[in-house]
Scaffold this active site. Structure first.
Site, PDB file in Angstrom:
ATOM      1  N   HIS A  12       3.429  -5.427   7.472  1.00 20.23           N
ATOM      2  CA  HIS A  12       2.984  -4.092   7.877  1.00 20.23           C
ATOM      3  C   HIS A  12       4.166  -3.126   7.912  1.00 20.23           C
ATOM      4  O   HIS A  12       5.222  -3.447   8.455  1.00 20.23           O
ATOM      5  CB  HIS A  12       2.350  -4.164   9.276  1.00 20.23           C
ATOM      6  N   SER A  13       4.000  -1.973   7.296  1.00 20.70           N
ATOM      7  CA  SER A  13       4.942  -0.859   7.394  1.00 20.70           C
ATOM      8  C   SER A  13       6.344  -1.279   6.925  1.00 20.70           C
ATOM      9  O   SER A  13       6.504  -1.698   5.776  1.00 20.70           O
ATOM     10  CB  SER A  13       4.946  -0.334   8.835  1.00 20.70           C
TER      11      SER A  13
END
Length: 254
Positions: free
Chosen positions: A84-85
């Site tokens: 994520h991210s």
């Protein structure tokens, strides 16, 4: 009631983004495990419940070893790796290392509203000069350059109790990671099947370059979620459904 039988020997490993920890997957983990999928979430050194380990030595190699260490300690044989991210950059480097040492162990890479690096680039490379300057200034002001503080979770599209929960749990991010060059062989990494989950409402501006890239390069499967940058908080069921679909395809290919 007995636990559901494992669907396959393919596992899911969840890697959180900046300022977060394994805590952020709290709503997703029971959905994946309840579907019979062995699932693990790692907390990276220097954040979350490991914030006490923050030091100037924490860099990309530290986080690579955090992820590989979990995979090795759990003796996982086939893995869908989700980043994520910020962790999009990280899982790319992890994929390079694992594909060299254990070809075929990684069955799919999932970039969850995540950065996608090029060899020699850094986390900060696709960001605007204004964003880079602001983060540099925040790191100097808050910690002398050791870390930079989390934003208000409202920028992730969160409000109310969800916003308050994430704001309470976020911790400063090790800053060395922001400008550290990333080294990997793209020929090794991109032979692993890879998908991008685009969180579109509201879209986070620092992910814009990745959004454009996955729609212009061959080989990407793109899914859209009409939620903000923290879908594990704002849309856990929808996210779990996508991850289970990816896991199913990876299991069939195993």
């Amino acid at each position: 009631m007995s636990a559901p039988a494992q669907l396959s020997s393919t596992s899911i490993v969840l890697v959180h983004g900046s300022w977060h920890g394994a805590w952020c997957w709290k709503r997703v983990l029971p959905l994946l495990r309840g579907a019979g999928v062995e699932t693990h979430a790692v907390t990276l050194t220097g954040v979350g419940e490991r914030a006490h380990l923050l030091s100037p030595a924490v860099g990309i190699e530290t986080h690579i070893q955090d992820v590989i260490g979990l995979i090795e300690a759990e003796e996982l044989q086939r893995v869908v790796l989700v980043g994520h991210s910020y962790a999009g950059n990280l899982i790319t480097c992890v994929a390079d290392r694992l594909e060299r040492a254990h070809p075929g162990l990684l069955r799919h890479l999932v970039y969850l509203d995540a950065g996608i690096p090029d060899p020699g680039s850094s986390w900060s490379t696709p960001h605007t000069p204004e964003t880079v300057a602001r983060r540099d200034a925040e790191a100097r002001a808050s910690s002398g350059g050791l870390s930079f503080p989390p934003p208000d979770a409202r920028v992730f599209g969160l409000e109310g109790d969800d916003r308050d929960w994430v704001n309470r749990r976020q911790t400063p991010q090790p800053y060395r990671l922001y400008h550290e060059p990333l080294q990997f062989d793209p020929a090794l990494v991109w032979r692993i099947p890879h998908s991008f989950i685009d969180c579109t409402n509201p879209p986070l501006a620092t992910i814009d370059a990745a959004r454009r890239r996955v729609r212009s390069e061959p080989g990407w499967k793109v899914y859209e979620l009409a939620t903000g940058h923290d879908p594990m908080v704002s849309a856990p069921r929808e996210l779990a459904q996508w991850l289970l679909a990816v896991h199913h395809q990876a299991s069939l290919s195993a």
